[in-house]
Design an enzyme around this catalytic site. Structure first.
Site, PDB file in Angstrom:
ATOM      1  NE  ARG A 118      -7.496  -8.022   0.563  1.00 56.27           N
ATOM      2  CZ  ARG A 118      -6.999  -7.183  -0.356  1.00 56.27           C
ATOM      3  NH1 ARG A 118      -6.010  -6.388  -0.062  1.00 56.27           N
ATOM      4  NH2 ARG A 118      -7.517  -7.155  -1.559  1.00 56.27           N
TER       5      ARG A 118
ATOM      6  CE  LYS B  83      -4.400  -1.745   1.606  1.00 50.23           C
ATOM      7  NZ  LYS B  83      -5.399  -1.884   2.673  1.00 50.23           N
TER       8      LYS B  83
END
Ligand code: 7PJ
Length: 258
Positions: free
Chosen positions: A240, A205
């Site tokens: 995740r 991210k």
């Protein structure tokens, strides 16, 4: 949880996993590397991403789900906020609904309650289109996210979702600045007070890129693995990730030496 994007526009592996063969190879590689669950997503939720039509999302997700379920015994989750996608996934025996909208769409709670499927309730502020515009948390990001997740879990249980079906996720990067993400991470262990398992997704991210001086997506693997290991130390039960082999190796060593 290994991420399987079946979208041509996903920010970190955009366009790479759209052919049937490529998707299958990706699943096999993640399972071989130690993924217990495959998270199938048919609509990119990166900041500014366009929405895809219901039919397009169904066409992307369902055939892949059917193949994964019949091909291996990894659990399968579906990354969707659309009740119709949830419904058809449940009909294919999906194991978990992974909803960035925390079952706030009309009819979503009922579908999950009636089927008994597991669910991950995630916090976000705004929509993927506008969420990074200027997120403000008046009472502090931790307090707001904590209260939101507690309230959503309560509401779902009130409407018939079994407590043991629920996992919670603070939603890193969803309407959060780098400072917000750091504040949430710093207090991550405090989410265990809610008595539900915690899922954390920070893989590749923007916050990882920013912490490294704005490195591009394909140079965020090591930083992502470091963050995943720290999340596990702080109590996260599901991670995740895109890079399953790297994360599994780090977790094995972290947990063995703890
Ligand atoms: C998350 C997610 C996350 C959960 C995405 C990306 C954007 N689901 N789906 N948690 N992120 N539960 O992978 O960067 O953090 S899509």
């Amino acid at each position: 949880m290994g991420i399987l994007n079946v979208t041509p526009d996903s920010f970190s592996d955009g366009g790479r996993f759209v052919s049937k063969d490529a998707v299958r190879r990706q699943v096999d590689a993640m399972v071989a590397a130690g993924a217990d669950m495959i998270d199938i997503g048919g609509e990119s939720t990166r900041p500014g991403a366009p929405e895809v039509s219901l039919q397009e999302e169904l066409d992307r997700v369902l055939p892949v789900m059917e193949w994964v379920k019949s091909h291996c015994d990894a659990y399968v989750s579906v990354d969707t906020y659309k009740p119709q996608v949830m419904k058809e996934s449940i009909a294919l025996s999906v194991d978990m609904i992974n909803d960035i909208n925390a079952l706030e769409s009309d009819g979503a709670v009922e579908l999950v309650a009636d089927s008994g499927v597991a669910v991950c309730l995630m916090h976000k502020k705004g929509t993927p289109k506008n969420m990074q515009a200027n997120p403000v948390y008046e009472n502090g990001v931790f307090n707001e996210v904590f209260k939101y997740l507690a309230a959503r879990a309560d509401a779902c249980v009130q409407q018939g979702v079994k407590p043991e079906a629920i996992t919670l996720d603070p939603g890193f990067g969803f309407g959060k600045t780098l400072t917000h993400n750091i504040e949430l991470f710093e207090r991550l262990e405090m989410f265990s007070e809610l008595q539900y398992p915690l899922l954390v997704g920070v893989s590749r991210k923007r916050m990882i890129g920013e912490l490294l001086g704005d490195v591009p997506v394909d140079e965020r693997v090591i930083g992502s693995v470091a963050a995943a290991s720290l999340a596990a130390l702080k109590g996260a039960k599901i991670l995740r990730v895109h890079d399953v082999a790297e994360t599994v190796q780090a977790l094995k060593v972290t947990m063995a030496l703890l």
